[in-house]
Design an enzyme around this catalytic site. Structure first.
Site, short mmCIF file in Angstrom:
data_model
loop_
_atom_site.label_atom_id
_atom_site.label_comp_id
_atom_site.label_asym_id
_atom_site.label_seq_id
_atom_site.Cartn_x
_atom_site.Cartn_y
_atom_site.Cartn_z
CE LYS A 1 -46.97 -21.73 53.37
NZ LYS A 1 -48.38 -21.80 53.01
CE LYS B 1 -44.63 -28.31 54.73
NZ LYS B 1 -45.86 -27.79 55.23
CE LYS C 1 -50.34 -27.49 48.54
NZ LYS C 1 -51.68 -27.98 48.58
P1 TYM Z 1 -51.97 -27.70 52.90
O1 TYM Z 1 -52.80 -27.30 51.72
O2 TYM Z 1 -50.54 -27.30 52.91
O3 TYM Z 1 -52.01 -29.28 53.07
C1 TYM Z 1 -53.23 -30.02 53.14
C2 TYM Z 1 -53.10 -31.16 54.13
O4 TYM Z 1 -52.00 -32.00 53.78
C3 TYM Z 1 -51.12 -32.15 54.89
N1 TYM Z 1 -49.73 -32.25 54.39
C4 TYM Z 1 -48.88 -33.20 54.77
N2 TYM Z 1 -48.99 -34.23 55.62
C5 TYM Z 1 -47.93 -35.04 55.78
N3 TYM Z 1 -46.74 -34.85 55.13
C6 TYM Z 1 -46.58 -33.82 54.27
N4 TYM Z 1 -45.43 -33.65 53.62
C7 TYM Z 1 -47.67 -32.93 54.06
N5 TYM Z 1 -47.86 -31.82 53.28
C8 TYM Z 1 -49.13 -31.42 53.50
C9 TYM Z 1 -51.31 -30.88 55.70
O5 TYM Z 1 -50.93 -31.07 57.05
C10 TYM Z 1 -52.80 -30.65 55.55
O6 TYM Z 1 -53.52 -31.43 56.48
N6 TYM Z 1 -53.41 -24.33 56.27
C11 TYM Z 1 -53.76 -25.60 55.65
C12 TYM Z 1 -55.12 -25.59 54.97
C13 TYM Z 1 -56.22 -25.17 55.87
C14 TYM Z 1 -56.81 -25.96 56.91
C15 TYM Z 1 -57.83 -25.14 57.47
C16 TYM Z 1 -56.57 -27.25 57.40
C17 TYM Z 1 -56.88 -23.99 55.85
N7 TYM Z 1 -57.86 -23.96 56.79
C18 TYM Z 1 -58.64 -25.61 58.52
C19 TYM Z 1 -57.37 -27.69 58.46
C20 TYM Z 1 -58.38 -26.89 59.01
C21 TYM Z 1 -52.73 -25.92 54.59
O7 TYM Z 1 -52.10 -25.03 54.03
O8 TYM Z 1 -52.67 -27.23 54.24
#
Ligand code: TYM
Length: 331
Positions: A110, A194, A197
């Site tokens: 990032k 991957k 967004k």
């Molecule tokens: P975020 O908002 O990027 O994504 C949310 C969830 O979607 C999954 N994901 C994917 N899985 C498979 N293929 C993809 N292309 C893909 N893109 C996104 C992510 O793995 C995630 O499970 N840091 C985290 C949010 C967060 C969090 C937490 C998660 C904050 N605190 C505590 C678990 C526990 C994030 O940015 O996810």
């Protein structure tokens, strides 16, 4: 078993979120106590437009409910409504080590070349994530593959804190990946990146608000290779686009990779893509319909989030108080 997971309220939900995380969250609601939250404090780590952030929190909450998260079964809330998350994060920042955070690949991705001008929050982001799960003593954290490193860091922080302060306060959480869904959904334009967004190309992802025609068109144009589909999953290695499309189809149709290949072996993508478009549309269309109805009912969404936050605050308070006591601070 206590399940905790979060999603950043930036942009709309896409197929990667759905397959990597949310569809599993939905299933886990009937198996365990679940807490799901909009990680709006994490969203502050990059530039935000305050009005947009507020709107995104609502939109994402509506999208989760439309996808099947039931606020009557699960605790659904905005992270910023539970101050115990950032409060515990501060304590845990004093447990986590610089070297551990320096190894986090998401920060490297990032921040890219802008490391020096990145926010400090972007660097310490995984510690807040650790607090998110440790504050509820979560046992299972259902996430996509890209979040695995962050959950492993949360485990390391939990273990070190417990050792340093001679306590058993924190539970080392398990990252819960896969389980019948696609752990890593790739971009439709590049099988090595991957689905995300933050990808500037709309063609790279299927959004939950895309119309049926848009979904069909994105899948028709998805990058592929000229070879026919193989009959053996091992032969998908080195063919990232083919592997991705087959993986999405298998996850959505509930079939194994082998079963999908048995149907399409020897044929080109002209046969697979329409079948894929059909299952993606069959998954997304009903969610989109519910989201259209829900997103206008802001009062109902506010009420769900308020109730969820109240419950989350109750669950988090004893852990936070015990963490203060463990480090020698009581109030
Ligand atoms: P975020 O908002 O990027 O994504 C949310 C969830 O979607 C999954 N994901 C994917 N899985 C498979 N293929 C993809 N292309 C893909 N893109 C996104 C992510 O793995 C995630 O499970 N840091 C985290 C949010 C967060 C969090 C937490 C998660 C904050 N605190 C505590 C678990 C526990 C994030 O940015 O996810």
């Amino acid at each position: 078993m206590r399940v905790v997971s979060g999603i950043q309220p930036t942009g709309g939900l896409h197929l990667g979120n759905l397959l990597g995380a949310i569809l599993r969250w939905v299933r886990m609601q009937d198996e365990a106590e679940c807490l799901f939250f909009l990680a709006d404090l994490h969203a502050l780590t990059v530039d935000v437009d305050p009005r947009q952030l507020r709107a995104n929190v609502h939109e994402m909450a509506a999208a989760l409910i439309a996808s099947g998260i039931d606020p009557a079964k699960s605790t659904l809330f905005a992270q910023s409504a539970v101050p115990a998350h950032p409060e515990l994060a501060w304590i845990l920042q004093c447990t986590a080590r610089m070297g551990w955070l320096n190894r986090m690949t998401q920060f490297k991705d990032k921040s890219g070349k802008n490391r020096e001008s990145s926010s400090v929050g972007l660097f310490t982001y995984p510690v807040l994530q650790a607090a998110d799960v440790l504050v509820y003593r979560a046992t299972h954290v259902p996430v996509g593959e890209d979040q695995k490193q962050h959950i492993e860091l949360a485990r390391d922080i939990a273990v070190k804190f417990n050792n340093d302060f001679d306590t058993e306060l924190f539970v080392a959480p398990e990252p819960f990946i896969g389980g019948g869904t696609a752990a890593r959904v790739m971009s439709l334009r590049d099988g090595l990146a991957k689905m995300s967004k933050s990808d500037p190309s709309e063609q790279s992802r299927v959004g939950l608000t895309d119309s049926d025609e848009t979904i069909a068109q994105k899948i028709r144009k998805a990058k592929t290779d000229p070879e026919p589909l193989p009959d053996d999953p091992a032969l998908l290695e080195g063919r990232p686009e083919a592997k991705n499309l087959v993986g999405i189809l298998a996850a959505l149709s509930g079939e194994s990779i082998e079963a999908v290949l048995a149907r399409f072996a020897g044929q080109g993508f002209g046969a697979l893509k329409p079948a894929l478009a059909d299952v993606v549309i069959a998954t997304v269309a009903p969610i989109r319909g519910r989201l259209d109805e829900l997103r206008h009912d802001e009062a109902a969404i506010d009420a769900f989030l308020a109730r969820g936050a109240e419950r989350a605050r109750e669950l988090a308070a004893p852990t936070l108080a015990a963490a203060y006591r463990a480090v020698g601070l009581s109030h």
